[in-house]
Design an enzyme around this catalytic site. Structure first.
Site, PDB file in Angstrom:
ATOM      1  N   HIS A 371     -50.173 -58.100  -3.347  1.00 21.83           N
ATOM      2  CA  HIS A 371     -49.753 -57.085  -4.311  1.00 21.83           C
ATOM      3  C   HIS A 371     -50.096 -55.690  -3.804  1.00 21.83           C
ATOM      4  CE1 HIS A 371     -48.350 -59.090  -8.072  1.00 21.83           C
ATOM      5  NE2 HIS A 371     -48.800 -60.132  -7.396  1.00 21.83           N
ATOM      6  N   ILE A 424     -54.739 -55.474 -10.039  1.00 20.07           N
ATOM      7  CA  ILE A 424     -53.456 -56.015 -10.482  1.00 20.07           C
ATOM      8  C   ILE A 424     -53.420 -56.012 -11.999  1.00 20.07           C
ATOM      9  CG2 ILE A 424     -51.911 -58.016 -10.469  1.00 20.07           C
ATOM     10  CD1 ILE A 424     -53.256 -58.856  -7.823  1.00 20.07           C
ATOM     11  N   ALA A 426     -50.247 -56.183 -15.282  1.00 14.41           N
ATOM     12  CA  ALA A 426     -48.841 -56.216 -15.669  1.00 14.41           C
ATOM     13  C   ALA A 426     -48.514 -54.873 -16.301  1.00 14.41           C
ATOM     14  CB  ALA A 426     -48.570 -57.363 -16.645  1.00 14.41           C
TER      15      ALA A 426
END
Length: 471
Positions: A371, A424, A426
């Site tokens: 990511h 990380i 959302a």
């Protein structure tokens, strides 16, 4: 790879609006099963007498012999029960669908004439009222063709609907293969019609019922009186009527048999129910063919992406980027037991997450490290994956103030130095201030806690991506 053929999802959490005519809350569809004269009997070329669905407790076939009592009970349905139901429904102005066994119809022309004069739909209920479970496929295919031929000769028009009842595992496919039916009803799995891919075509299925069915008057456990049958029908109707008031119109099938509901002590319960439906209002009482035509017009079949039916290459190409730079997850998910319930965002997500969750710590860490930093150098250089670029832009991370960009750079460096993988989250669940608050709070967590949280966020990101791709 294994594939699971049963559809346990159906319409899921968002069934379509049936949009019944007149804004009806519920469609109540009455079926009169006409089987008398089509049951097992030596006179019909069978090897034993009938033993199913009568008022004889514990009946069993009599090999090589006629069973006078059984025949007499079936005869009652044709001689008296049918006419009692005919008077009830024609008097109430309620049209019905007849599930007519072709050989039974051929043996009572006067009943057929009464059905057609009343404009009742006569659907095909098979050639004979016998079990199909042990029929060879070719034998059943021939029986369907013979039933349609005889039905057309006797009624004058070909049947537009099919219901075997005592069907085999091949019945739906073979009936669809025949190609002459607007709908099939050998299913009990929903309160709404639905389209199903069968024999290479979109086939409408209008589910039937075995609970709101007078057969429960001849089986155990079941109903002992017409009043008990009425109470069950009333409660079913009232529940569906209330759901329809909440914007979820449904369909209710009511199954009747001439030799069962046609008895005086039972037909009274059916009449009470018809009166209840009429008094309640908000109900549409169509024939089954009317439902089929309505559904085909309002909810025609539409192309649907079915991940469970994709080739491996197509599946991996479509879903290989859902988990950042980890196509191996889609490759392994393809080998799971997928079925129709996986043909949606939640279904594919579950399959991909199963692979991710069972992977080793190193493999999961590799996914985390794939990511990009939030608002980091890759974003500035426009080297993000299309999915990440869209997500960061949607959260406003491509339009930061100088102070916000500096704060992200500081937090990114501190987080990677402490935990060994990028932060990380959302981003579609947050705005820029919310992301920064979470970033600062999570920086202080221990690495084990952060790794677990990062894995949860990876799964959340995957779900968002899949919801963009699938219903």
């Amino acid at each position: 790879m294994t594939r699971y053929g049963r559809d346990l999802r159906g319409y899921g959490r968002t069934p379509p609006d049936a949009a019944w005519p007149g804004g009806a809350r519920v469609a109540v569809q009455f079926v009169v099963n006409y089987e008398e004269g089509g049951e097992m009997c030596l006179l019909h070329g069978d090897s034993a007498s009938e033993a199913f669905l009568s008022d004889i407790p514990g009946a069993h076939p009599w090999p090589g012999r006629r069973h006078h009592n059984m025949e007499s009970l079936y005869d009652y349905g044709a001689r008296a029960g049918f006419w009692r139901l005919h008077r009830l429904f024609t008097g109430a102005g309620v049209p019905v669908t007849v599930f007519g066994v072709a050989t039974a119809l051929a043996r009572n022309p006067e009943a057929v004439a009464a059905m057609t004069e009343a404009d009742w739909e006569i659907a095909c209920h098979g050639l004979k009222w016998i079990e199909h479970a042990d029929m060879a496929e070719d034998e059943e295919r021939a029986a369907i063709a013979d039933a349609v031929r005889l039905h057309t000769e006797v009624v004058g028009t070909a049947p537009r609907g099919w219901y075997t009842g005592r069907c085999s595992e091949n019945t739906l496919r073979l009936a669809a293969e025949h190609g002459g039916f607007d709908y099939l009803s050998d299913a009990y799995d929903d309160d709404l019609p639905y389209w199903r891919q069968l024999s290479g075509r979109d086939q409408l299925v209008i589910p039937y019922t075995l609970d709101a069915n007078d057969m429960r008057l001849a089986t155990a456990p079941g109903f002992a009186t017409g009043e008990q049958f009425f109470a069950y029908l009333r409660d079913t109707f009232d529940t569906l009527h209330a759901e329809g008031a909440d914007g979820r119109p449904r369909m209710m099938s009511v199954g009747l048999h001439c030799r069962l509901a046609g008895r005086p002590g039972r037909v009274a319960g059916v009449k009470r129910f018809v009166d209840h439906v009429m008094a309640a209002g908000g109900a549409w009482c169509p024939r089954r063919i009317d439902i089929a035509r309505h559904w085909a017009q309002v909810h025609p079949p539409a192309p649907v992406e079915r991940p469970s039916e994709m080739s491996r290459a197509a599946f991996v190409s479509r879903f290989g980027g859902v988990f950042e730079s980890a196509p191996w997850i889609a490759e392994r998910a393809f080998d799971l037991e997928l079925g129709p319930a996986h043909d949606c965002a939640d279904g594919v997500h579950n399959a991909l997450c199963r692979v991710f969750r069972r992977a080793g710590e190193d493999a999961r860490l590799g996914v985390l490290r794939a990511h990009p930093d939030l608002a980091g150098k890759l974003a500035a250089a426009r080297r993000l994956t299309p999915e990440s670029a869209a997500e960061q832009a949607g959260a406003g991370l491509d339009a930061l103030t100088d102070a916000e960009r500096a704060e992200f750079e500081r937090l990114n460096g501190a987080y990677i130095q402490k935990h060994g993988f990028p932060f990380i989250i959302a981003v579609r669940d947050h705005d820029t201030p919310g992301i920064l608050r979470a970033f600062r709070a999570r920086l202080d967590n221990d690495t084990a806690t952060e790794r677990a949280e990062a894995c949860r966020q990876v799964e959340r990101i995957a779900l968002w991506r899949l919801r963009d791709m699938l219903p």
